[in-house]
Enzyme design. Structure first.
Site, short mmCIF file in Angstrom:
data_model
loop_
_atom_site.label_atom_id
_atom_site.label_comp_id
_atom_site.label_asym_id
_atom_site.label_seq_id
_atom_site.Cartn_x
_atom_site.Cartn_y
_atom_site.Cartn_z
CD GLU A 1 8.07 28.12 24.41
OE1 GLU A 1 8.28 28.10 25.63
OE2 GLU A 1 8.10 29.15 23.71
NE ARG B 1 5.89 30.77 27.05
CZ ARG B 1 5.55 31.65 28.00
NH1 ARG B 1 4.29 31.76 28.40
NH2 ARG B 1 6.46 32.44 28.52
CB SER C 1 12.09 29.80 25.21
OG SER C 1 12.16 31.08 25.77
P1 FAD Z 1 5.01 29.69 13.25
O1 FAD Z 1 6.39 29.46 13.75
O2 FAD Z 1 4.84 29.97 11.82
O3 FAD Z 1 4.12 28.46 13.66
C1 FAD Z 1 4.16 27.91 14.96
C2 FAD Z 1 3.11 26.80 15.08
O4 FAD Z 1 1.81 27.35 14.97
C3 FAD Z 1 3.22 25.78 13.94
O5 FAD Z 1 2.92 24.52 14.47
C4 FAD Z 1 2.16 26.23 12.95
O6 FAD Z 1 1.62 25.17 12.18
C5 FAD Z 1 1.09 26.79 13.87
N1 FAD Z 1 0.34 27.90 13.25
C6 FAD Z 1 0.85 29.10 12.87
N2 FAD Z 1 -0.14 29.89 12.40
C7 FAD Z 1 -1.28 29.17 12.47
C8 FAD Z 1 -2.65 29.44 12.12
N3 FAD Z 1 -3.03 30.61 11.61
N4 FAD Z 1 -3.55 28.46 12.31
C9 FAD Z 1 -3.18 27.27 12.85
N5 FAD Z 1 -1.92 26.95 13.19
C10 FAD Z 1 -0.97 27.90 13.01
N6 FAD Z 1 6.90 33.00 22.36
C11 FAD Z 1 6.29 33.36 23.51
O7 FAD Z 1 5.27 32.75 23.90
N7 FAD Z 1 6.78 34.37 24.28
C12 FAD Z 1 7.86 35.07 23.95
O8 FAD Z 1 8.26 35.98 24.66
C13 FAD Z 1 8.55 34.71 22.74
N8 FAD Z 1 9.68 35.34 22.37
C14 FAD Z 1 10.35 34.96 21.23
C15 FAD Z 1 11.52 35.62 20.90
C16 FAD Z 1 12.22 35.27 19.75
C17 FAD Z 1 13.50 35.99 19.40
C18 FAD Z 1 11.70 34.26 18.91
C19 FAD Z 1 12.42 33.90 17.64
C20 FAD Z 1 10.55 33.58 19.25
C21 FAD Z 1 9.85 33.93 20.42
N9 FAD Z 1 8.67 33.27 20.81
C22 FAD Z 1 8.02 33.65 21.96
C23 FAD Z 1 8.12 32.16 20.01
C24 FAD Z 1 7.24 32.62 18.81
O9 FAD Z 1 7.51 33.94 18.43
C25 FAD Z 1 5.75 32.50 19.13
O10 FAD Z 1 5.42 31.18 19.46
C26 FAD Z 1 4.86 32.96 17.97
O11 FAD Z 1 3.51 32.95 18.35
C27 FAD Z 1 5.03 32.10 16.71
O12 FAD Z 1 4.35 32.75 15.65
P2 FAD Z 1 4.63 32.38 14.13
O13 FAD Z 1 3.62 33.09 13.31
O14 FAD Z 1 6.04 32.63 13.80
O15 FAD Z 1 4.32 30.82 14.14
P1 NAP Z 2 13.57 36.26 32.94
O1 NAP Z 2 12.76 37.49 33.11
O2 NAP Z 2 15.03 36.29 33.16
O3 NAP Z 2 12.95 35.13 33.84
C1 NAP Z 2 13.53 33.84 33.82
C2 NAP Z 2 12.51 32.85 34.25
O4 NAP Z 2 11.95 33.19 35.50
C3 NAP Z 2 11.38 32.61 33.32
O5 NAP Z 2 11.23 31.25 33.42
C4 NAP Z 2 10.18 33.25 33.96
O6 NAP Z 2 9.01 32.48 33.74
C5 NAP Z 2 10.53 33.21 35.42
N1 NAP Z 2 10.08 34.41 36.13
C6 NAP Z 2 10.77 35.58 36.26
N2 NAP Z 2 10.08 36.44 37.04
C7 NAP Z 2 8.95 35.80 37.38
C8 NAP Z 2 7.83 36.16 38.19
N3 NAP Z 2 7.76 37.35 38.78
N4 NAP Z 2 6.84 35.26 38.33
C9 NAP Z 2 6.90 34.06 37.74
N5 NAP Z 2 7.94 33.66 36.97
C10 NAP Z 2 8.94 34.51 36.81
O7 NAP Z 2 13.29 35.61 31.50
P2 NAP Z 2 13.74 36.07 30.07
O8 NAP Z 2 14.35 34.93 29.41
O9 NAP Z 2 14.43 37.38 30.10
O10 NAP Z 2 12.32 36.28 29.38
C11 NAP Z 2 11.46 37.31 29.80
C12 NAP Z 2 10.03 36.92 29.48
O11 NAP Z 2 9.88 36.76 28.07
C13 NAP Z 2 9.61 35.62 30.11
O12 NAP Z 2 8.26 35.72 30.46
C14 NAP Z 2 9.80 34.61 29.01
O13 NAP Z 2 8.91 33.51 29.13
C15 NAP Z 2 9.49 35.44 27.77
N6 NAP Z 2 10.25 34.94 26.62
C16 NAP Z 2 9.76 33.86 25.98
C17 NAP Z 2 10.42 33.35 24.87
C18 NAP Z 2 9.84 32.19 24.11
O14 NAP Z 2 10.32 31.89 23.03
N7 NAP Z 2 8.85 31.53 24.65
C19 NAP Z 2 11.59 33.94 24.43
C20 NAP Z 2 12.08 35.03 25.14
C21 NAP Z 2 11.40 35.53 26.23
P3 NAP Z 2 8.03 32.62 32.43
O15 NAP Z 2 8.79 32.19 31.26
O16 NAP Z 2 6.92 31.72 32.78
O17 NAP Z 2 7.60 34.04 32.34
#
Ligand code: FAD
Ligand code: NAP
Length: 336
Positions: free
Chosen positions: A332, A164, A237
């Site tokens: 995050e 991340r 998250s």
């Molecule tokens: P923004 O929120 O608009 O911006 C985020 C950051 O990136 C800001 O600092 C902004 O300045 C910068 N930025 C945006 N666009 C640019 C650009 N073109 N150039 C330079 N900087 C830029 N994330 C995960 O990694 N995995 C997930 O599974 C995941 N699940 C999510 C589920 C939900 C319900 C929600 C609400 C969020 C989730 N996220 C997840 C987080 C988010 O969706 C991601 O981080 C996504 O990439 C953000 O995109 P955005 O366009 O909305 O960015």
């Molecule tokens: P989940 O599947 O219930 O898992 C919970 C946690 O366990 C997460 O920390 C995940 O790590 C870890 N995990 C589970 N299985 C794993 C494996 N086989 N190997 C290594 N790590 C493992 O999590 P969840 O909340 O439902 O989310 C599912 C996936 O979507 C995850 O990858 C999560 O990161 C992603 N997600 C991200 C966001 C966001 O905003 N960043 C929001 C929703 C979901 P990792 O997170 O490293 O995968």
């Protein structure tokens, strides 16, 4: 391009937090972006790039200029019998790009279905889910340097992708506007279904291995666990899952023998959701904000709370987790 003044950001962030931006402009092309960066009314030291607003928390009104990225295109750069290289305009929605890839039978990003936001933001935190990260398919991105307005290509090896994170979130934060992202997708697929319950879900529903079935399964799991930002304000998250040294983990295990954990590059990852739940926060509600009832890693705005409400709640969670487990959670979400 118009530069608007005192614009509400309510509709521009998935937390649905009310805050204003002193200046706001959208750009549809690189040329429009260059025009904006050359505009003397914009202070380049106070520019915020906005995509879908799904990974930001506005804790105050923004005094600078918000530049909203709307560059859209999907351009095939190269195609062989085994793979395809595609350049996506940074303003394309990530999930639309996943759907496009799945529909055309190009593999590699199906596990990343339903992640909100734009493709231009995907490299910022090296988005990841279900065992796949952007870095697994990323080739390079085109950027404009905010200070000089110069165009550059940033290759994979320069991005320093981690869990991340990338240079765009650390050493080069706010220095570049990403204008397009090039991914390499497969035409001969290796499926990644070992993570979480994807395998079980596929088998339980009698589904064969295909890009579409994996994408649909991920979408179904996500919809069952995560709050839809259209209904409940959130940014996914709120904290990263902490990765700790083995010795620290062994100490925690002495006290909590059932602690869930995953080995990762010589260290141990503990789900932050478990730490937060064990610290008593799951489903916590204070006035109109709180901790999600199903996934405690997600902080939620039920209606009209402020960014500071959410921020202060996150401080309390960090403090209690630290006191109980000696692990300091890291946010995050980008704090604006
Ligand atoms: P923004 O929120 O608009 O911006 C985020 C950051 O990136 C800001 O600092 C902004 O300045 C910068 N930025 C945006 N666009 C640019 C650009 N073109 N150039 C330079 N900087 C830029 N994330 C995960 O990694 N995995 C997930 O599974 C995941 N699940 C999510 C589920 C939900 C319900 C929600 C609400 C969020 C989730 N996220 C997840 C987080 C988010 O969706 C991601 O981080 C996504 O990439 C953000 O995109 P955005 O366009 O909305 O960015
Ligand atoms: P989940 O599947 O219930 O898992 C919970 C946690 O366990 C997460 O920390 C995940 O790590 C870890 N995990 C589970 N299985 C794993 C494996 N086989 N190997 C290594 N790590 C493992 O999590 P969840 O909340 O439902 O989310 C599912 C996936 O979507 C995850 O990858 C999560 O990161 C992603 N997600 C991200 C966001 C966001 O905003 N960043 C929001 C929703 C979901 P990792 O997170 O490293 O995968």
């Amino acid at each position: 391009m118009t530069i608007e003044k005192n614009i509400s950001l309510l509709e521009y962030n998935t937390f649905h937090i009310e805050a204003t931006a002193s200046q706001f402009a959208s750009f549809e092309t690189e040329e429009e972006l260059v025009g904006l960066l050359n505009n003397t009314s914009i202070d380049k030291n106070n520019v915020h790039i906005l995509g879908g607003g799904s990974n930001i928390l506005c804790t105050k009104n923004i005094e600078g200029t918000i530049l909203k990225n709307n560059i859209k295109h999907i351009t095939i750069l190269e195609e062989t019998s085994t793979h395809i290289k595609v350049s996506f305009g940074a303003g394309e929605l990530w999930h639309d790009c996943v759907c496009w890839a799945v529909e055309n039978n190009y593999g590699g990003i199906e596990n990343l279905s339903l992640i909100p936001g734009t493709i231009g933001a995907a490299p910022i935190q090296n988005i990841g889910a279900y065992g796949v990260e952007l870095k697994d398919v990323f080739i390079s991105c085109e950027v404009l340097e905010v200070e000089s307005g110069k165009k550059k290509t940033i290759e994979h090896k320069e991005c320093d992708f981690g869990y991340r994170t990338s240079i765009f979130k650390t050493t080069h934060k706010n220095k570049y506007v990403i204008t397009s992202v090039t991914l390499q997708l497969t035409k001969i697929h290796t499926y990644n279904t070992s993570y979480g319950c994807i395998d079980n879900e596929l088998q339980g529903n009698n589904l064969s291995l295909s890009l579409k079935n994996i994408a649909d399964t991920v979408i179904r799991i996500r919809q069952s666990k995560l709050p839809d930002p259209k209904q409940i304000g959130n940014a996914g998250s709120f904290f990263k899952n902490p990765v700790i040294e083995n010795s620290v983990f062994e100490n925690i295990k002495l006290q909590f023998p059932n602690v869930p954990h995953f080995a990762t590059q010589g260290q141990i990852k503990i789900p932050a959701a478990w730490l937060i739940e064990q610290s008593g926060w799951k489903g916590y509600k204070e006035n109109n904000f709180g901790v999600h009832t199903v996934q405690p890693l997600v902080l939620v705005n039920y209606s009209n709370c402020s960014g500071l409400d959410i921020y202060q709640l996150s401080e309390k969670i960090i403090a209690t987790v630290l006191a109980k487990f000696q692990i300091e959670l890291e946010r995050e979400v980008n704090i604006w």
